[in-house]
Write a protein that holds these residues in place. Sequence first.
Motif, PDB file in Angstrom:
ATOM      1  N   ASP A  68      -4.052  11.567  -0.340  1.00 42.53           N
ATOM      2  CA  ASP A  68      -4.592  12.788   0.249  1.00 42.53           C
ATOM      3  C   ASP A  68      -4.860  13.794  -0.865  1.00 42.53           C
ATOM      4  OD1 ASP A  68      -5.303  14.763   2.101  1.00 42.53           O
ATOM      5  OD2 ASP A  68      -3.244  15.514   2.188  1.00 42.53           O
ATOM      6  N   LEU A  69      -5.998  14.488  -0.789  1.00 43.18           N
ATOM      7  CA  LEU A  69      -6.311  15.462  -1.841  1.00 43.18           C
ATOM      8  C   LEU A  69      -5.610  16.799  -1.628  1.00 43.18           C
ATOM      9  CD1 LEU A  69     -10.097  14.935  -2.663  1.00 43.18           C
ATOM     10  CD2 LEU A  69      -8.072  13.930  -3.714  1.00 43.18           C
ATOM     11  N   MET A  70      -5.349  17.165  -0.372  1.00 41.81           N
ATOM     12  CA  MET A  70      -4.740  18.462  -0.077  1.00 41.81           C
ATOM     13  C   MET A  70      -3.231  18.294   0.065  1.00 41.81           C
ATOM     14  SD  MET A  70      -7.229  20.592  -0.129  1.00 41.81           S
ATOM     15  CE  MET A  70      -6.557  22.035   0.701  1.00 41.81           C
ATOM     16  N   LEU A  71      -2.534  18.249  -1.044  1.00 40.64           N
ATOM     17  CA  LEU A  71      -1.085  18.069  -1.050  1.00 40.64           C
ATOM     18  C   LEU A  71      -0.388  19.342  -1.520  1.00 40.64           C
ATOM     19  CD1 LEU A  71      -0.892  14.557  -2.772  1.00 40.64           C
ATOM     20  CD2 LEU A  71      -0.331  15.038  -0.385  1.00 40.64           C
ATOM     21  N   PRO A  72       0.812  19.601  -1.040  1.00 40.68           N
ATOM     22  CA  PRO A  72       1.591  20.730  -1.580  1.00 40.68           C
ATOM     23  C   PRO A  72       2.071  20.393  -2.987  1.00 40.68           C
ATOM     24  CG  PRO A  72       2.930  19.446  -0.068  1.00 40.68           C
ATOM     25  CD  PRO A  72       1.543  18.874   0.018  1.00 40.68           C
ATOM     26  N   GLY A  73       2.315  21.403  -3.789  1.00 38.91           N
ATOM     27  CA  GLY A  73       2.741  21.134  -5.166  1.00 38.91           C
ATOM     28  C   GLY A  73       1.577  20.586  -5.957  1.00 38.91           C
TER      29      GLY A  73
ATOM     30  N   ILE B 297       0.847  -1.186   0.000  1.00 40.07           N
ATOM     31  CA  ILE B 297       0.000   0.000   0.000  1.00 40.07           C
ATOM     32  C   ILE B 297       0.884   1.239   0.000  1.00 40.07           C
ATOM     33  CG2 ILE B 297      -1.888   1.214   1.136  1.00 40.07           C
ATOM     34  CD1 ILE B 297      -2.621  -1.626   0.384  1.00 40.07           C
ATOM     35  N   LEU B 298       0.635   2.160  -0.927  1.00 40.69           N
ATOM     36  CA  LEU B 298       1.363   3.428  -0.978  1.00 40.69           C
ATOM     37  C   LEU B 298       0.498   4.525  -0.381  1.00 40.69           C
ATOM     38  CD1 LEU B 298       3.593   5.392  -1.918  1.00 40.69           C
ATOM     39  CD2 LEU B 298       2.470   5.442  -4.170  1.00 40.69           C
ATOM     40  N   ILE B 299       1.030   5.214   0.628  1.00 38.33           N
ATOM     41  CA  ILE B 299       0.350   6.355   1.248  1.00 38.33           C
ATOM     42  C   ILE B 299       0.972   7.632   0.684  1.00 38.33           C
ATOM     43  CG2 ILE B 299      -0.271   7.503   3.406  1.00 38.33           C
ATOM     44  CD1 ILE B 299       0.591   4.855   4.835  1.00 38.33           C
ATOM     45  N   ILE B 300       0.158   8.483   0.063  1.00 39.36           N
ATOM     46  CA  ILE B 300       0.633   9.791  -0.403  1.00 39.36           C
ATOM     47  C   ILE B 300      -0.043  10.840   0.478  1.00 39.36           C
ATOM     48  CG2 ILE B 300       0.931  11.338  -2.361  1.00 39.36           C
ATOM     49  CD1 ILE B 300       0.506   8.989  -4.236  1.00 39.36           C
ATOM     50  N   GLU B 301       0.701  11.345   1.452  1.00 41.89           N
ATOM     51  CA  GLU B 301       0.145  12.233   2.485  1.00 41.89           C
ATOM     52  C   GLU B 301       1.270  13.098   3.033  1.00 41.89           C
ATOM     53  OE1 GLU B 301      -1.516  14.335   4.980  1.00 41.89           O
ATOM     54  OE2 GLU B 301      -2.984  12.799   4.389  1.00 41.89           O
ATOM     55  N   ASP B 302       1.032  14.416   3.113  1.00 43.30           N
ATOM     56  CA  ASP B 302       2.100  15.318   3.550  1.00 43.30           C
ATOM     57  C   ASP B 302       2.164  15.490   5.064  1.00 43.30           C
ATOM     58  OD1 ASP B 302      -0.398  16.754   3.189  1.00 43.30           O
ATOM     59  OD2 ASP B 302       0.716  18.571   3.661  1.00 43.30           O
ATOM     60  N   GLU B 303       1.107  15.119   5.790  1.00 42.76           N
ATOM     61  CA  GLU B 303       1.117  15.283   7.240  1.00 42.76           C
ATOM     62  C   GLU B 303       1.687  14.018   7.896  1.00 42.76           C
ATOM     63  OE1 GLU B 303      -2.316  16.888   9.149  1.00 42.76           O
ATOM     64  OE2 GLU B 303      -3.021  17.815   7.292  1.00 42.76           O
TER      65      GLU B 303
ATOM     66  N   ASN C 211       2.277  -4.411   3.580  1.00 47.50           N
ATOM     67  CA  ASN C 211       3.536  -3.695   3.414  1.00 47.50           C
ATOM     68  C   ASN C 211       3.205  -2.247   3.078  1.00 47.50           C
ATOM     69  OD1 ASN C 211       5.132  -6.034   3.760  1.00 47.50           O
ATOM     70  ND2 ASN C 211       4.885  -6.563   1.610  1.00 47.50           N
ATOM     71  N   VAL C 212       3.900  -1.307   3.674  1.00 48.19           N
ATOM     72  CA  VAL C 212       3.547   0.099   3.510  1.00 48.19           C
ATOM     73  C   VAL C 212       4.700   0.898   2.918  1.00 48.19           C
ATOM     74  CG1 VAL C 212       2.755   2.197   4.667  1.00 48.19           C
ATOM     75  CG2 VAL C 212       1.957  -0.038   5.463  1.00 48.19           C
ATOM     76  N   LEU C 213       4.395   1.654   1.862  1.00 51.35           N
ATOM     77  CA  LEU C 213       5.303   2.640   1.267  1.00 51.35           C
ATOM     78  C   LEU C 213       4.682   4.002   1.537  1.00 51.35           C
ATOM     79  CD1 LEU C 213       5.552   0.896  -2.216  1.00 51.35           C
ATOM     80  CD2 LEU C 213       7.133   0.591  -0.304  1.00 51.35           C
ATOM     81  N   ASP C 214       5.485   5.059   1.554  1.00 49.29           N
ATOM     82  CA  ASP C 214       4.868   6.371   1.719  1.00 49.29           C
ATOM     83  C   ASP C 214       5.608   7.446   0.946  1.00 49.29           C
ATOM     84  OD1 ASP C 214       7.034   7.216   3.359  1.00 49.29           O
ATOM     85  OD2 ASP C 214       6.051   6.381   5.120  1.00 49.29           O
ATOM     86  N   ALA C 215       4.875   8.530   0.710  1.00 47.67           N
ATOM     87  CA  ALA C 215       5.411   9.683  -0.007  1.00 47.67           C
ATOM     88  C   ALA C 215       4.812  10.937   0.603  1.00 47.67           C
ATOM     89  CB  ALA C 215       5.063   9.595  -1.494  1.00 47.67           C
ATOM     90  N   GLU C 216       5.621  12.012   0.667  1.00 48.05           N
ATOM     91  CA  GLU C 216       5.187  13.250   1.317  1.00 48.05           C
ATOM     92  C   GLU C 216       4.597  14.257   0.341  1.00 48.05           C
ATOM     93  OE1 GLU C 216       8.211  14.965   3.746  1.00 48.05           O
ATOM     94  OE2 GLU C 216       8.891  13.026   4.523  1.00 48.05           O
ATOM     95  N   SER C 217       4.714  14.013  -0.959  1.00 51.43           N
ATOM     96  CA  SER C 217       4.205  14.965  -1.945  1.00 51.43           C
ATOM     97  C   SER C 217       3.637  14.206  -3.137  1.00 51.43           C
ATOM     98  CB  SER C 217       5.332  15.891  -2.427  1.00 51.43           C
ATOM     99  OG  SER C 217       6.285  15.152  -3.187  1.00 51.43           O
ATOM    100  N   GLY C 218       2.876  14.936  -3.944  1.00 50.98           N
ATOM    101  CA  GLY C 218       2.319  14.317  -5.135  1.00 50.98           C
ATOM    102  C   GLY C 218       3.391  13.863  -6.102  1.00 50.98           C
ATOM    103  N   GLU C 219       4.406  14.693  -6.280  1.00 56.72           N
ATOM    104  CA  GLU C 219       5.482  14.351  -7.202  1.00 56.72           C
ATOM    105  C   GLU C 219       6.197  13.079  -6.765  1.00 56.72           C
ATOM    106  OE1 GLU C 219       4.746  18.751  -7.458  1.00 56.72           O
ATOM    107  OE2 GLU C 219       4.899  17.275  -5.846  1.00 56.72           O
TER     108      GLU C 219
END
Length: 231
Positions: free
Chosen positions: A54-59, A6-12, A29-37
């Motif tokens: 997450d819909l409210m991401l920077p960039g 599972i990939l989490i795309i969330e800036d908080e 298994n968890v992957l994560d990213a802090e920004s949309g890019e």
Amino acid sequence: MTSKNILIIEDEEDIRELVRYNLKREKFNVLDAESGEEGLLSAARDLPDLILLDLMLPGKDGMQVCRELKQNERTRNIPVIMMTAKGEESDIVSGLELGAEDYVVKPFSPKVLVARVKAVMRRKSAGPALSDTDVLKIYDLTIHPGRHEVMVNGESVDLTATEFQVLHFLARRPGWVFTRYQIVDAVHGEDYPVTERSVDVQVVGLRKKLKKAGEYIQTVRGIGYRFKDAD
């Protein structure tokens, strides 16, 4: 059985940690990213089994990320669950129309989030929806596309052509949320002008004619409709 990624795309960070902890407890298994890019790069590189976005991401915001995921041949079939703030109903509608499979509203219960993830993964593993010509049996309903016939507990139900098409469209994907626009786009009424507003009229008519079975068509407030998920 191999654990799903599972990939989490969330800036908080606190939300990422909460989601990561609860998914790992369920052996994902968890992957994560802090920004949309960063999330787009990870999705294309790692090809996760599901993305929590997450819909409210920077960039690049979540809408743009979802759009690019669904336009990319490598990532277009990865299920996406949107994580949204309260009051973002229009964003939920837009995300679903871009191809997201489901959504959860912040603040959310970790148990609810995990249940949504499991439900989407279950639908994915079940394979593609039935074709337009397959006889569909779900709960006490039998839907026969070739005959345009619906039976409830063996008794025939008289539906208009458009009512039949709306029911068949929803029942082929139990648990999936569809906006009114998506239903209009999928249904071509022969005896009723199908518009977003008239979808509500069709659903009212369906529920009345199906009687107790009409409860299987569930309203998702502010968004649209879904057919009750099969157990």
